[in-house]
Design a protein around this motif. Structure first.
Motif, PDB file in Angstrom:
ATOM      1  N   ILE A 221      -7.166   7.584 -26.664  1.00 18.89           N
ATOM      2  CA  ILE A 221      -6.964   6.356 -27.429  1.00 18.89           C
ATOM      3  C   ILE A 221      -7.005   5.169 -26.472  1.00 18.89           C
ATOM      4  CG2 ILE A 221      -5.432   5.067 -28.963  1.00 18.89           C
ATOM      5  CD1 ILE A 221      -4.186   7.658 -29.836  1.00 18.89           C
ATOM      6  N   LEU A 222      -7.885   4.221 -26.752  1.00 22.25           N
ATOM      7  CA  LEU A 222      -7.889   2.972 -26.003  1.00 22.25           C
ATOM      8  C   LEU A 222      -6.826   2.061 -26.601  1.00 22.25           C
ATOM      9  CD1 LEU A 222     -11.711   2.233 -25.596  1.00 22.25           C
ATOM     10  CD2 LEU A 222     -10.119   2.991 -23.821  1.00 22.25           C
ATOM     11  N   ILE A 223      -5.968   1.517 -25.754  1.00 24.04           N
ATOM     12  CA  ILE A 223      -4.849   0.690 -26.229  1.00 24.04           C
ATOM     13  C   ILE A 223      -4.873  -0.666 -25.545  1.00 24.04           C
ATOM     14  CG2 ILE A 223      -2.351   0.546 -26.561  1.00 24.04           C
ATOM     15  CD1 ILE A 223      -2.235   3.574 -26.149  1.00 24.04           C
ATOM     16  N   LEU A 224      -4.767  -1.722 -26.340  1.00 25.58           N
ATOM     17  CA  LEU A 224      -4.650  -3.073 -25.798  1.00 25.58           C
ATOM     18  C   LEU A 224      -3.169  -3.450 -25.782  1.00 25.58           C
ATOM     19  CD1 LEU A 224      -6.082  -5.700 -24.839  1.00 25.58           C
ATOM     20  CD2 LEU A 224      -6.023  -6.454 -27.230  1.00 25.58           C
ATOM     21  N   PHE A 225      -2.643  -3.694 -24.585  1.00 23.94           N
ATOM     22  CA  PHE A 225      -1.245  -4.079 -24.417  1.00 23.94           C
ATOM     23  C   PHE A 225      -1.142  -5.575 -24.133  1.00 23.94           C
ATOM     24  CE2 PHE A 225      -0.854   0.441 -23.359  1.00 23.94           C
ATOM     25  CZ  PHE A 225       0.338   0.782 -23.972  1.00 23.94           C
ATOM     26  N   GLY A 226      -0.148  -6.221 -24.731  1.00 23.08           N
ATOM     27  CA  GLY A 226       0.207  -7.573 -24.363  1.00 23.08           C
ATOM     28  C   GLY A 226       1.327  -7.500 -23.343  1.00 23.08           C
ATOM     29  N   ILE A 227       1.203  -8.223 -22.237  1.00 22.34           N
ATOM     30  CA  ILE A 227       2.169  -8.119 -21.137  1.00 22.34           C
ATOM     31  C   ILE A 227       3.199  -9.236 -21.219  1.00 22.34           C
ATOM     32  CG2 ILE A 227       2.448  -8.059 -18.634  1.00 22.34           C
ATOM     33  CD1 ILE A 227      -0.485  -7.119 -18.468  1.00 22.34           C
ATOM     34  N   ASP A 228       4.459  -8.850 -21.327  1.00 22.14           N
ATOM     35  CA  ASP A 228       5.563  -9.811 -21.306  1.00 22.14           C
ATOM     36  C   ASP A 228       5.825 -10.182 -19.848  1.00 22.14           C
ATOM     37  OD1 ASP A 228       7.859 -11.304 -21.721  1.00 22.14           O
ATOM     38  OD2 ASP A 228       9.151  -9.544 -21.909  1.00 22.14           O
ATOM     39  N   ARG A 229       5.003 -11.089 -19.336  1.00 23.10           N
ATOM     40  CA  ARG A 229       4.988 -11.378 -17.897  1.00 23.10           C
ATOM     41  C   ARG A 229       6.290 -12.017 -17.398  1.00 23.10           C
ATOM     42  NH1 ARG A 229       2.178 -15.033 -14.143  1.00 23.10           N
ATOM     43  NH2 ARG A 229       1.198 -13.779 -12.509  1.00 23.10           N
ATOM     44  N   ASN A 230       6.902 -12.858 -18.223  1.00 25.69           N
ATOM     45  CA  ASN A 230       8.145 -13.501 -17.785  1.00 25.69           C
ATOM     46  C   ASN A 230       9.385 -12.705 -18.179  1.00 25.69           C
ATOM     47  OD1 ASN A 230       8.263 -13.904 -20.515  1.00 25.69           O
ATOM     48  ND2 ASN A 230       8.242 -16.144 -20.434  1.00 25.69           N
ATOM     49  N   LYS A 231       9.174 -11.538 -18.786  1.00 23.17           N
ATOM     50  CA  LYS A 231      10.242 -10.593 -19.131  1.00 23.17           C
ATOM     51  C   LYS A 231      11.354 -11.214 -19.975  1.00 23.17           C
ATOM     52  CE  LYS A 231       9.337  -7.847 -14.997  1.00 23.17           C
ATOM     53  NZ  LYS A 231       9.889  -7.246 -13.754  1.00 23.17           N
ATOM     54  N   ASP A 232      10.929 -11.986 -20.996  1.00 25.72           N
ATOM     55  CA  ASP A 232      11.911 -12.548 -21.921  1.00 25.72           C
ATOM     56  C   ASP A 232      11.938 -11.773 -23.240  1.00 25.72           C
ATOM     57  OD1 ASP A 232       9.503 -13.272 -23.019  1.00 25.72           O
ATOM     58  OD2 ASP A 232      10.033 -15.368 -23.353  1.00 25.72           O
ATOM     59  N   ASN A 233      11.332 -10.567 -23.219  1.00 29.61           N
ATOM     60  CA  ASN A 233      11.283  -9.682 -24.392  1.00 29.61           C
ATOM     61  C   ASN A 233      10.489 -10.265 -25.553  1.00 29.61           C
ATOM     62  OD1 ASN A 233      12.850  -7.506 -23.302  1.00 29.61           O
ATOM     63  ND2 ASN A 233      14.672  -8.771 -23.565  1.00 29.61           N
ATOM     64  N   LYS A 234       9.547 -11.152 -25.224  1.00 24.20           N
ATOM     65  CA  LYS A 234       8.634 -11.711 -26.218  1.00 24.20           C
ATOM     66  C   LYS A 234       7.244 -11.758 -25.603  1.00 24.20           C
ATOM     67  CE  LYS A 234      12.159 -14.808 -28.166  1.00 24.20           C
ATOM     68  NZ  LYS A 234      12.509 -16.236 -28.420  1.00 24.20           N
ATOM     69  N   PHE A 235       6.227 -11.626 -26.445  1.00 28.82           N
ATOM     70  CA  PHE A 235       4.853 -11.779 -25.964  1.00 28.82           C
ATOM     71  C   PHE A 235       4.263 -13.034 -26.588  1.00 28.82           C
ATOM     72  CE2 PHE A 235       0.265 -11.064 -26.784  1.00 28.82           C
ATOM     73  CZ  PHE A 235      -0.159 -11.151 -25.461  1.00 28.82           C
ATOM     74  N   ILE A 236       3.907 -13.991 -25.745  1.00 27.88           N
ATOM     75  CA  ILE A 236       3.292 -15.238 -26.199  1.00 27.88           C
ATOM     76  C   ILE A 236       1.799 -15.132 -25.949  1.00 27.88           C
ATOM     77  CG2 ILE A 236       3.327 -17.745 -26.063  1.00 27.88           C
ATOM     78  CD1 ILE A 236       5.981 -16.476 -26.893  1.00 27.88           C
ATOM     79  N   GLU A 237       1.033 -14.959 -27.016  1.00 28.85           N
ATOM     80  CA  GLU A 237      -0.383 -14.613 -26.907  1.00 28.85           C
ATOM     81  C   GLU A 237      -1.194 -15.633 -26.134  1.00 28.85           C
ATOM     82  OE1 GLU A 237      -4.098 -13.314 -29.837  1.00 28.85           O
ATOM     83  OE2 GLU A 237      -2.141 -13.852 -30.679  1.00 28.85           O
TER      84      GLU A 237
END
Length: 273
Positions: A221-237
């Motif tokens: 399965i190919l999976i696209l992950f969004g990375i929570d780079r600032n580790k605030d438990n949210k992903f801002i696209e």
């Protein structure tokens, strides 16, 4: 009698009646076309947003022997015509006020329209749920696929040579701390094997699953992950990056599709270094 006046009057009345007939005919034609187009278009599935209360809120109510959410069900969908196996999405209803937990649970059967029960290589359901039930009609048995609290969305049924997989994105924790577990929280990928009766969770720390695509020929399965780079438990696209990974269903291994060396080269091009 003024013949000319009568003639003018008749012409005006004829013009009015002609205009009225044309108007009525036009309205009728529009209604007819709209009816035909509506019948040809695929019917929409009515969605129910299933929002789980946070673990903290549920524990608080539980200490008082109270609950505010009860189990409900969506309409069964046939996923195996030979063995008559059905899939029943479990939904929830949130009460206006908490009730004692010793009340009986009334599971109201929803009558949502299905997109059809035609078995193909891939079958989809649109909507949210908190669990899925496998119903074996031949043996009159049923079982749940998940033992944990979660909210899932838009499952896909994928048919392999010797198995049927149920794949969906879902959230298990109130990561954005809004008091609810919803599809706005960080999500994992869930894969259930009907043959093995096993639910696997594919997750990566500080990421959320955005999209996926099954490669049946290789059980991957190919999976696209969004990375929570600032580790605030949210992903801002619009400000946080994404990555593509490959998950092997047989080995359970998850690895990057783009090698680190190639990613470094691309970044250097971006930086003009």
């Amino acid at each position: 009698m003024n013949i000319e006046r009568v003639k003018n009057y008749n012409q005006k009345m004829l013009a009015i009646f002609s205009t009225l007939i044309v108007t009525i005919a036009s309205i009728g034609l529009v209604v007819l076309i709209w009816t035909i187009v509506s019948e040809l278009l695929p019917r929409k599935v009515r969605k129910t947003e299933n929002v789980l209360m946070s673990d903290e809120r549920v524990e608080q109510l539980s200490q008082e022997n109270l609950r505010q959410q009860i189990v409900s069900y969506d309409f069964p969908r046939l996923i195996d015509t030979t063995k008559l196996v059905y899939l029943i999405p479990v939904t929830i209803r949130t009460l206006d006020e908490p009730e004692p937990t010793d009340y009986g649970v009334l599971g109201l059967l929803d009558t949502y329209e299905s997109r059809g029960s035609k078995i193909s290589n891939k079958y989809s359901f649109y909507g949210t749920f908190i669990n899925l039930i496998i119903y074996d009609n031949l043996n009159n048995k049923s079982h749940k696929i998940a033992d944990q609290r979660l909210v899932g969305n838009e499952y896909n049924v994928v048919y392999l040579t010797d198995d049927i997989l149920i794949i969906f994105k879902g959230a298990e924790k109130d990561t954005d701390k809004d008091g609810k577990i919803t599809m706005n929280d960080l999500k994992s990928l869930f894969i259930y094997s009907v043959k093995n009766k096993e639910l696997k969770t594919v997750a990566k720390e500080n990421t959320t699953v955005l999209n996926y695509e099954m490669i049946k020929e290789k059980n991957e399965i190919l999976i696209l992950f969004g990375i929570d780079r600032n580790k605030d438990n949210k992903f801002i696209e619009y400000k946080e990056p994404t990555c593509v990974m490959n998950y092997n269903i047989v080995t359970g291994k998850l690895y990057d599709v783009v090698e680190n060396s190639l990613e470094t080269e691309i970044q250097r091009i971006l930086d003009k270094k």
